[in-house]
Design an enzyme around this catalytic site. Structure first.
Site, PDB file in Angstrom:
ATOM      1  N   ARG A 102       7.093   5.957   1.916  1.00  0.00           N
ATOM      2  CA  ARG A 102       6.710   4.620   1.456  1.00  0.00           C
ATOM      3  C   ARG A 102       7.260   4.400   0.044  1.00  0.00           C
ATOM      4  NH1 ARG A 102       5.409  -0.250   3.412  1.00  0.00           N
ATOM      5  NH2 ARG A 102       3.551  -1.186   2.513  1.00  0.00           N
ATOM      6  N   THR A 380      10.712  -4.800   9.400  1.00  0.00           N
ATOM      7  CA  THR A 380      10.279  -3.515   9.912  1.00  0.00           C
ATOM      8  C   THR A 380      10.890  -3.246  11.284  1.00  0.00           C
ATOM      9  OG1 THR A 380       8.232  -3.939   8.702  1.00  0.00           O
ATOM     10  CG2 THR A 380       8.106  -2.207  10.349  1.00  0.00           C
ATOM     11  N   ASP A 422       3.254  -5.985  -0.586  1.00  0.00           N
ATOM     12  CA  ASP A 422       2.207  -5.365   0.239  1.00  0.00           C
ATOM     13  C   ASP A 422       1.019  -4.900  -0.600  1.00  0.00           C
ATOM     14  OD1 ASP A 422       3.071  -5.844   2.759  1.00  0.00           O
ATOM     15  OD2 ASP A 422       3.923  -3.875   3.129  1.00  0.00           O
ATOM     16  N   SER A 451       0.257  -0.087   3.749  1.00  0.00           N
ATOM     17  CA  SER A 451       1.117  -0.439   4.883  1.00  0.00           C
ATOM     18  C   SER A 451       0.271  -0.586   6.144  1.00  0.00           C
ATOM     19  CB  SER A 451       2.134   0.681   5.092  1.00  0.00           C
ATOM     20  OG  SER A 451       2.906   0.445   6.243  1.00  0.00           O
ATOM     21  N   SER A 452       0.857  -1.264   7.133  1.00  0.00           N
ATOM     22  CA  SER A 452       0.237  -1.293   8.463  1.00  0.00           C
ATOM     23  C   SER A 452       1.036  -0.457   9.458  1.00  0.00           C
ATOM     24  CB  SER A 452       0.168  -2.727   8.988  1.00  0.00           C
ATOM     25  OG  SER A 452      -0.643  -3.512   8.171  1.00  0.00           O
ATOM     26  N   GLY A 474       4.275  -6.388  10.520  1.00  0.00           N
ATOM     27  CA  GLY A 474       3.197  -6.429   9.529  1.00  0.00           C
ATOM     28  C   GLY A 474       1.887  -5.980  10.156  1.00  0.00           C
TER      29      GLY A 474
HETATM   30  N1  GLY Z   1       5.786  -3.925   5.086  1.00  0.00           N
HETATM   31  C1  GLY Z   1       4.947  -3.979   6.213  1.00  0.00           C
HETATM   32  C2  GLY Z   1       3.997  -2.825   6.255  1.00  0.00           C
HETATM   33  O1  GLY Z   1       4.295  -1.770   5.735  1.00  0.00           O
HETATM   34  O2  GLY Z   1       2.924  -2.982   6.775  1.00  0.00           O
END
Ligand code: GLY
Length: 569
Positions: A102, A380, A422, A451-452, A474
């Protein structure tokens, strides 16, 4: 009356659509079956690059990393080496490795950096020099190959470098993404040089996109290693540009970056083990939490009797979990994220709040057990890969929203992420995905934004991997992963149906069920009568998955919503 009405509907729906509906005209994605290995991605060139590695004797990790690096070239609006990723690996010996690549907030970042005169400035967290965290993907891919792969990073970079140097024909969807962001892309000379013909004409579908600088960046990393990226010329070029343009990313930020090993979240669901990614992702926590809540209901029986009730219960479970996400979740290296969120008793308590006949008003988050003491030690794309030796992999990678910050620093060819968005940049201020957050996800130097991303691997009762699944979109990543698990485990659907079926999503705020067009109209009407706000969305994300079928064959599925490819042998 309602029951009479529903018994008729059940007969019609359950036979073909189960609770969630696959519109009769739906295609079931690019689906492949194979005995020895499988890979599924959103782009045929990336899938082919992975297959080539597997044919040459590489394993699923080698293939997934190679495909991810190729996607960074041919699908750069979604992911790339200017962004980050989360990698979940189940190795042939049964061990799990979770690699956190990340992005990280620069050292000069601070809580109110996106607030001016007391007002939040989401434009700055989404576009331009302040939007980027230190990219983590390169370090994570290297770590994955070193620990669990068999090929070098240079080999994994090779197909991407070739595609960048020789160019590839861009698709309708890529051209649409460029056109959609043309004003911002045009603002930054490095991006303008890549995505425009002449000064003003965005690249169109069918044209060849050659990315000479990106090819050079890939080759340099291949020749000199990740040092070149984090402590060498790349870091120097980017930080010099940042300094000149009001950004805060420095060479020291690049030098300080490390991909981190995390402890995966392991939970159970109806006799299966579900392994997910821990903070700084919310994915693993809330996939486990929603499954724990739904385990309190006999979903299959309910869906057969009343598909609306099954849909409603699932949406309510999503809502309760996302209310907790907004309050509790953040980078567990900085803030306390309670482990109790995945506790079965806590889930039972939440399940008890759900009323099968009406929406529950969820005003705020819940309080999981021991929330102060028992805490985690912290747009993503998704790639799924598996091989006959028993290596199963999920990589979710991102630059965040389409083309990230829109910035390509001249000379690098690399699209930089806008992952700073985020973070929760201001209390109650929704981010680009409409997500609200709290103090636990506020901006801080060196912190990783929540993050998701939810790379998930499911094992059967003998510990054998039977599913690897993940998604882009997302917060809809979490609910897509849940839909695939629920549809395959509870509703017995084949993987292609489970991925193709129309999806619905609830993230607590906004307080509304968003659903894809194919969801059966009576279900949508029924949700309204139960008190839900509903909104139709054109697409609720993109899922890639691989499952082990009862006949021992692997089935791979690339989401039919985009023209991806699953392939294996
Ligand atoms: N940038 C989308 C996520 O990490 O959830």
């Amino acid at each position: 009356m309602r029951h009479l009405h529903w018994s008729l509907l059940c007969m019609i729906f359950v036979a073909s659509w189960m609770a969630f509906g696959v519109s009769p005209e739906a295609s079931f994605g690019d689906t492949a079956t194979a005995e020895h290995f499988m890979i599924a991605t959103v782009h045929p060139l990336a899938t082919d690059a992975g297959v080539e590695v597997l044919r040459a004797g590489g394993n699923a990790v080698d293939a997934a990393v190679t495909a991810a690096l190729t996607l960074g070239v041919v699908d750069g609006e979604n992911s790339g080496i200017g962004g980050g990723c989360l990698i979940l690996i189940r190795s042939a010996d049964g061990t799990f490795t979770a690699i956190d690549g990340r992005e990280t907030a620069p050292a000069a970042a601070h809580r109110d950096m996106f607030v001016r005169d007391g007002k939040p400035q989401p434009t700055a967290s989404q576009t331009g020099p302040l939007a980027s965290g230190v990219p983590g993907a390169v370090a994570a891919y290297k770590l994955a190959l070193d620990r669990c792969g068999t090929i070098s990073l240079a080999r994994a970079l090779d197909p991407g470098a070739k595609a960048a140097a020789e160019g590839f024909v861009i698709s309708e969807s890529y051209a649409k993404a460029v056109a959609g962001e043309r004003h911002h892309l045009h603002d930054f000379p490095g991006s303008r040089a890549v995505f425009f013909r002449g000064d003003d004409k965005p690249i169109a579908a069918g044209e060849r996109l050659v990315q000479t600088d990106l090819a050079n960046t890939y080759r340099q990393i291949g020749s000199h290693g990740i040092e070149w990226f984090y402590r060498g010329e790349f870091a120097r070029t980017v930080s010099a540009w940042m300094k000149e343009h009001g950004g805060i990313l420095t060479t020291a930020d690049f030098a300080a970056y490390d991909a981190k090993l995390r402890e995966p979240i392991r939970s159970t669901y109806r006799g299966y083990e579900v392994v997910g990614f821990p903070p700084p992702s919310s994915g693993g926590v809330h996939v486990a939490q929603v499954l724990n809540i739904l385990e309190n209901f006999d979903l299959r029986e309910i869906a057969e009797r009343d598909p609306l009730e099954a849909t409603h219960l699932t949406a309510e479970a999503f809502k309760l979990a996302f209310a907790d996400r907004a309050h509790w979740l953040g980078d567990s290296d900085f803030v306390s994220v309670p482990r109790g969120l995945t506790d079965k008793q806590y889930a039972k308590q939440l399940a008890g709040k759900i009323d099968g006949r009406w929406v529950v008003d969820v005003a705020a988050h819940g309080e999981p057990p021991n929330f102060a003491q028992d805490v985690f030690g912290r747009h993503t794309t998704h790639i799924a890969a598996a091989d006959g030796a028993g290596n199963w992999v999920g990589i979710t990678a991102t630059v965040n929203t389409t083309f990230g910050s829109k910035v390509i620093v001249p000379g690098t060819g690399v699209i930089l992420n806008n992952e700073m968005d985020d973070f929760s940049i201001f209390p109650g201020m929704p981010n680009a995905f409409g997500l609200v957050g709290a103090e636990n996800n506020s901006v801080a130097a060196g912190k990783r934004p929540l993050s998701s991303m939810s790379p998930t691997i499911v094992l059967d009762s003998h510990g054998k991997p039977v599913l690897t699944v993940g998604a882009a979109g997302g917060p809809k990543i979490i609910t897509q992963v849940l839909h695939v698990i629920l549809r395959t485990i509870d509703y017995g659907q084949s993987l292609d149906l489970a991925v193709a079926g129309s999806r619905f999503h609830h993230q607590w705020r906004p307080n509304c069920v968003s659903y894809e067009k194919g969801l059966a109209e009576p279900i949508v009407d029924g949700l309204r009568t139960l008190g839900h706000n509903v909104e139709v969305v054109s697409s609720a994300g993109r899922t890639q998955a691989i499952a082990l079928r009862p006949d021992g064959k692997l089935i791979g599925v690339a989401d039919p919503r985009v023209s991806g490819k699953a392939a294996g042998e």
